[in-house]
Design a protein around this motif. Sequence first.
Motif, PDB file in Angstrom:
ATOM      1  N   LEU A   4       0.861  -1.176   0.000  1.00 35.80           N
ATOM      2  CA  LEU A   4       0.000   0.000   0.000  1.00 35.80           C
ATOM      3  C   LEU A   4       0.898   1.226   0.000  1.00 35.80           C
ATOM      4  N   VAL A   5       0.646   2.133  -0.921  1.00 35.59           N
ATOM      5  CA  VAL A   5       1.489   3.319  -1.040  1.00 35.59           C
ATOM      6  C   VAL A   5       0.622   4.568  -0.983  1.00 35.59           C
ATOM      7  N   GLU A   6       0.833   5.362   0.064  1.00 33.96           N
ATOM      8  CA  GLU A   6       0.092   6.603   0.217  1.00 33.96           C
ATOM      9  C   GLU A   6       0.822   7.746  -0.479  1.00 33.96           C
ATOM     10  N   SER A   7       0.042   8.719  -0.903  1.00 31.27           N
ATOM     11  CA  SER A   7       0.604   9.932  -1.485  1.00 31.27           C
ATOM     12  C   SER A   7      -0.393  11.065  -1.308  1.00 31.27           C
ATOM     13  N   GLY A   8       0.059  12.276  -1.587  1.00 34.41           N
ATOM     14  CA  GLY A   8      -0.830  13.418  -1.538  1.00 34.41           C
ATOM     15  C   GLY A   8      -0.683  14.304  -0.316  1.00 34.41           C
ATOM     16  N   GLY A   9       0.151  13.896   0.616  1.00 34.32           N
ATOM     17  CA  GLY A   9       0.357  14.726   1.788  1.00 34.32           C
ATOM     18  C   GLY A   9       1.143  15.977   1.454  1.00 34.32           C
ATOM     19  N   LEU A  20      -5.649  12.678  -0.262  1.00 40.78           N
ATOM     20  CA  LEU A  20      -4.687  11.599  -0.120  1.00 40.78           C
ATOM     21  C   LEU A  20      -5.109  10.416  -0.976  1.00 40.78           C
ATOM     22  N   SER A  21      -4.112   9.714  -1.491  1.00 38.87           N
ATOM     23  CA  SER A  21      -4.363   8.512  -2.276  1.00 38.87           C
ATOM     24  C   SER A  21      -3.632   7.342  -1.648  1.00 38.87           C
ATOM     25  N   CYS A  22      -4.206   6.167  -1.812  1.00 36.20           N
ATOM     26  CA  CYS A  22      -3.576   4.932  -1.346  1.00 36.20           C
ATOM     27  C   CYS A  22      -3.713   3.913  -2.470  1.00 36.20           C
ATOM     28  N   ALA A  23      -2.613   3.655  -3.141  1.00 36.05           N
ATOM     29  CA  ALA A  23      -2.602   2.714  -4.252  1.00 36.05           C
ATOM     30  C   ALA A  23      -2.153   1.348  -3.760  1.00 36.05           C
ATOM     31  N   ALA A  24      -2.899   0.328  -4.155  1.00 40.92           N
ATOM     32  CA  ALA A  24      -2.606  -1.026  -3.693  1.00 40.92           C
ATOM     33  C   ALA A  24      -2.063  -1.899  -4.805  1.00 40.92           C
ATOM     34  N   SER A  25      -1.152  -2.770  -4.434  1.00 37.89           N
ATOM     35  CA  SER A  25      -0.711  -3.847  -5.314  1.00 37.89           C
ATOM     36  C   SER A  25      -0.690  -5.116  -4.485  1.00 37.89           C
ATOM     37  N   GLY A  26      -1.002  -6.223  -5.126  1.00 42.20           N
ATOM     38  CA  GLY A  26      -1.028  -7.491  -4.414  1.00 42.20           C
ATOM     39  C   GLY A  26      -2.333  -7.781  -3.702  1.00 42.20           C
ATOM     40  N   VAL A  79      -7.695   3.900  -2.978  1.00 41.67           N
ATOM     41  CA  VAL A  79      -8.607   4.504  -2.016  1.00 41.67           C
ATOM     42  C   VAL A  79      -8.146   5.945  -1.785  1.00 41.67           C
ATOM     43  N   TYR A  80      -9.116   6.831  -1.615  1.00 38.00           N
ATOM     44  CA  TYR A  80      -8.818   8.242  -1.447  1.00 38.00           C
ATOM     45  C   TYR A  80      -9.357   8.754  -0.115  1.00 38.00           C
ATOM     46  N   LEU A  81      -8.752   9.826   0.338  1.00 33.28           N
ATOM     47  CA  LEU A  81      -9.284  10.555   1.476  1.00 33.28           C
ATOM     48  C   LEU A  81      -9.279  12.033   1.100  1.00 33.28           C
ATOM     49  N   GLN A  82     -10.453  12.557   0.808  1.00 33.37           N
ATOM     50  CA  GLN A  82     -10.592  13.973   0.525  1.00 33.37           C
ATOM     51  C   GLN A  82     -10.751  14.709   1.847  1.00 33.37           C
ATOM     52  N   MET A  83      -9.869  15.653   2.107  1.00 37.97           N
ATOM     53  CA  MET A  83      -9.877  16.366   3.381  1.00 37.97           C
ATOM     54  C   MET A  83     -10.111  17.842   3.120  1.00 37.97           C
ATOM     55  N   ASN A  84     -11.205  18.349   3.637  1.00 40.95           N
ATOM     56  CA  ASN A  84     -11.577  19.754   3.464  1.00 40.95           C
ATOM     57  C   ASN A  84     -11.584  20.463   4.809  1.00 40.95           C
ATOM     58  N   THR A  85     -11.549  21.774   4.749  1.00 44.60           N
ATOM     59  CA  THR A  85     -11.595  22.607   5.946  1.00 44.60           C
ATOM     60  C   THR A  85     -10.598  22.099   6.986  1.00 44.60           C
ATOM     61  N   LEU A  86      -9.395  21.929   6.559  1.00 45.16           N
ATOM     62  CA  LEU A  86      -8.370  21.402   7.450  1.00 45.16           C
ATOM     63  C   LEU A  86      -8.018  22.401   8.541  1.00 45.16           C
ATOM     64  N   TYR A 113      -2.716  -5.110   6.621  1.00 47.10           N
ATOM     65  CA  TYR A 113      -1.768  -4.470   5.709  1.00 47.10           C
ATOM     66  C   TYR A 113      -1.770  -2.959   5.918  1.00 47.10           C
ATOM     67  N   TRP A 114      -0.568  -2.397   5.925  1.00 39.10           N
ATOM     68  CA  TRP A 114      -0.402  -0.966   6.197  1.00 39.10           C
ATOM     69  C   TRP A 114       0.563  -0.347   5.197  1.00 39.10           C
ATOM     70  N   GLY A 115       0.294   0.909   4.854  1.00 43.92           N
ATOM     71  CA  GLY A 115       1.247   1.669   4.072  1.00 43.92           C
ATOM     72  C   GLY A 115       2.279   2.320   4.969  1.00 43.92           C
ATOM     73  N   GLN A 116       3.167   3.068   4.340  1.00 46.61           N
ATOM     74  CA  GLN A 116       4.264   3.690   5.082  1.00 46.61           C
ATOM     75  C   GLN A 116       3.887   5.059   5.631  1.00 46.61           C
ATOM     76  N   GLY A 117       2.789   5.598   5.177  1.00 50.18           N
ATOM     77  CA  GLY A 117       2.308   6.879   5.690  1.00 50.18           C
ATOM     78  C   GLY A 117       2.696   8.051   4.812  1.00 50.18           C
ATOM     79  N   THR A 118       1.890   9.099   4.896  1.00 48.18           N
ATOM     80  CA  THR A 118       2.182  10.349   4.207  1.00 48.18           C
ATOM     81  C   THR A 118       1.942  11.493   5.191  1.00 48.18           C
ATOM     82  N   HIS A 119       2.822  12.478   5.166  1.00 49.14           N
ATOM     83  CA  HIS A 119       2.758  13.545   6.153  1.00 49.14           C
ATOM     84  C   HIS A 119       1.819  14.660   5.715  1.00 49.14           C
TER      85      HIS A 119
END
Length: 124
Positions: A4-9, A20-26, A79-86, A113-119
């Motif tokens: 699992l690879v997160e991105s978008g932070g 944020l996006s979380c792309a899965a393989s496997g 999988v996505y996480l749309q974050m508004n009004t942060l 299963y866990w990704g490595q995280g995005t800040h």
Amino acid sequence: QVRLVESGGGLVQAGGSLRLSCAASGLTFSVYVAVWFRQAPGKEREFVAAIRRTDSSTNYADSVKGRFTISRDNAKNTVYLQMNTLNPEDTGVYYCAADVYGLGGAGDREYEYWGQGTHVTVSS
């Protein structure tokens, strides 16, 4: 091998948005429960949002309800996480996780299963 690879932070001002996006393989997200957790500096990891595999129903932590939206694109296996009004309290490392038997609960032990995280940093 599952990955699992997160991105978008990144850095955003209070009131802004990030996706944020979380792309899965496997693994295939459509048959897994997928969740987002976050961990603020000096705090324990906490549940943010979940999307279930059967009916794509969702649930959210009270602190993000109405501001964050979790979604899934089966074609992209992402999988996505749309974050508004942060706000600054949303600052932390955001993790994507998944489990084929998970129920979408708030306990992190439920997910294999866990990704490595995005800040994510929200400035005031």
